[in-house]
Design a protein around this motif. Sequence first.
Motif, mmCIF file in Angstrom:
data_model
loop_
_atom_site.group_PDB
_atom_site.id
_atom_site.type_symbol
_atom_site.label_atom_id
_atom_site.label_comp_id
_atom_site.label_asym_id
_atom_site.label_seq_id
_atom_site.Cartn_x
_atom_site.Cartn_y
_atom_site.Cartn_z
ATOM 1 N N ILE A 10 20.687 6.818 25.004
ATOM 2 C CA ILE A 10 19.867 7.992 24.737
ATOM 3 C C ILE A 10 19.798 8.132 23.226
ATOM 4 O O ILE A 10 20.825 8.178 22.553
ATOM 5 N N VAL A 11 18.592 8.179 22.696
ATOM 6 C CA VAL A 11 18.384 8.299 21.260
ATOM 7 C C VAL A 11 18.118 9.767 20.937
ATOM 8 O O VAL A 11 17.356 10.441 21.633
ATOM 9 N N VAL A 12 18.763 10.259 19.872
ATOM 10 C CA VAL A 12 18.614 11.656 19.461
ATOM 11 C C VAL A 12 18.204 11.708 18.001
ATOM 12 O O VAL A 12 18.832 11.076 17.152
ATOM 13 N N GLY A 13 17.154 12.466 17.715
ATOM 14 C CA GLY A 13 16.744 12.680 16.338
ATOM 15 C C GLY A 13 17.615 13.760 15.715
ATOM 16 O O GLY A 13 17.754 14.845 16.268
ATOM 17 N N VAL A 14 18.209 13.451 14.557
ATOM 18 C CA VAL A 14 19.104 14.387 13.878
ATOM 19 C C VAL A 14 18.539 14.692 12.499
ATOM 20 O O VAL A 14 18.291 13.775 11.717
ATOM 21 N N ASP A 15 18.335 15.985 12.216
ATOM 22 C CA ASP A 15 17.866 16.378 10.886
ATOM 23 C C ASP A 15 18.735 17.469 10.263
ATOM 24 O O ASP A 15 18.386 18.024 9.229
ATOM 25 N N ALA A 63 17.209 7.123 -5.587
ATOM 26 C CA ALA A 63 17.094 6.761 -4.173
ATOM 27 C C ALA A 63 18.480 6.577 -3.557
ATOM 28 O O ALA A 63 18.719 6.976 -2.408
ATOM 29 N N ALA A 64 19.416 6.026 -4.292
ATOM 30 C CA ALA A 64 20.782 5.841 -3.784
ATOM 31 C C ALA A 64 21.453 7.193 -3.531
ATOM 32 O O ALA A 64 22.145 7.378 -2.522
ATOM 33 N N GLU A 65 21.241 8.150 -4.438
ATOM 34 C CA GLU A 65 21.809 9.489 -4.246
ATOM 35 C C GLU A 65 21.179 10.181 -3.039
ATOM 36 O O GLU A 65 21.862 10.852 -2.263
ATOM 37 N N GLN A 66 19.877 9.992 -2.876
ATOM 38 C CA GLN A 66 19.196 10.581 -1.722
ATOM 39 C C GLN A 66 19.692 9.954 -0.426
ATOM 40 O O GLN A 66 19.885 10.643 0.584
ATOM 41 N N ARG A 67 19.925 8.653 -0.446
ATOM 42 C CA ARG A 67 20.457 7.981 0.740
ATOM 43 C C ARG A 67 21.852 8.508 1.068
ATOM 44 O O ARG A 67 22.183 8.750 2.220
ATOM 45 N N ASP A 68 22.680 8.696 0.049
ATOM 46 C CA ASP A 68 24.019 9.239 0.254
ATOM 47 C C ASP A 68 23.955 10.652 0.842
ATOM 48 O O ASP A 68 24.750 11.001 1.718
ATOM 49 N N GLN A 69 23.011 11.458 0.358
ATOM 50 C CA GLN A 69 22.832 12.813 0.901
ATOM 51 C C GLN A 69 22.418 12.755 2.369
ATOM 52 O O GLN A 69 22.897 13.527 3.196
ATOM 53 N N ALA A 70 21.523 11.829 2.695
ATOM 54 C CA ALA A 70 21.080 11.674 4.082
ATOM 55 C C ALA A 70 22.235 11.216 4.972
ATOM 56 O O ALA A 70 22.407 11.704 6.100
ATOM 57 N N ALA A 71 23.038 10.286 4.466
ATOM 58 C CA ALA A 71 24.196 9.805 5.233
ATOM 59 C C ALA A 71 25.192 10.935 5.466
ATOM 60 O O ALA A 71 25.764 11.061 6.562
ATOM 61 N N GLU A 72 25.402 11.783 4.463
ATOM 62 C CA GLU A 72 26.320 12.911 4.613
ATOM 63 C C GLU A 72 25.784 13.932 5.619
ATOM 64 O O GLU A 72 26.535 14.486 6.406
ATOM 65 N N LEU A 73 24.474 14.162 5.602
ATOM 66 C CA LEU A 73 23.875 15.076 6.577
ATOM 67 C C LEU A 73 24.100 14.569 8.002
ATOM 68 O O LEU A 73 24.513 15.323 8.893
ATOM 69 N N LEU A 74 23.868 13.281 8.215
ATOM 70 C CA LEU A 74 24.083 12.683 9.537
ATOM 71 C C LEU A 74 25.554 12.772 9.935
ATOM 72 O O LEU A 74 25.887 13.201 11.047
#
Length: 193
Positions: A10-15, A63-74
Amino acid sequence: MTELAAGNRIVVGVDGSEASTAALRWATEQARALHTEVVAVHAWEPAGPGLAPYAPASACPTAAEQRDQAAELLASTVREVFGPRVDRAVQAVLVEGPPARVLLQQARGALLLALGRTAHRQREVPAVGVVSRECLRHATVPVVTVPAPDPHARRLEAVGSSAVVRAGPRRHAARSGRLGATAGRPRRSPLWR
């Protein structure tokens, strides 16, 4: 990290929203009932220059900082749902790209795609956002939208859960003989109760 969910998932979208957290909780209960896995997917896109032209370049995250922020949100959303010990049947996937496209790609071949939805501010009617609308239009698997938590609403139960709901008013009807032999017995809670 960009592998596609296949077969029994089951795939879940996480934001990071309350609605996506509710969808992750619901999908987890559903996955347990179906003996399957959950794939929590967060799609992110590098933000373009949204600052004034005279703002220093250091004010805009890389972009690396934004990716890190996205990873932390997830990671924080997954920790909020599961606590410090995440079940082995849960996989967190971070993918760069437009959210609808990423979710549709990740859901290809899965059992279903679960997305959160929030109440519309004007009418308190469940609304479907742009990403959910695109997923509903183009998905090749069933799509479930899970409402954001409402403290006054009944809790959603997974299909096949062991929760039993007793029918209050039916007991009285059973005594009067109006509902037949099944009245008064416990019954399984339907999916949307």
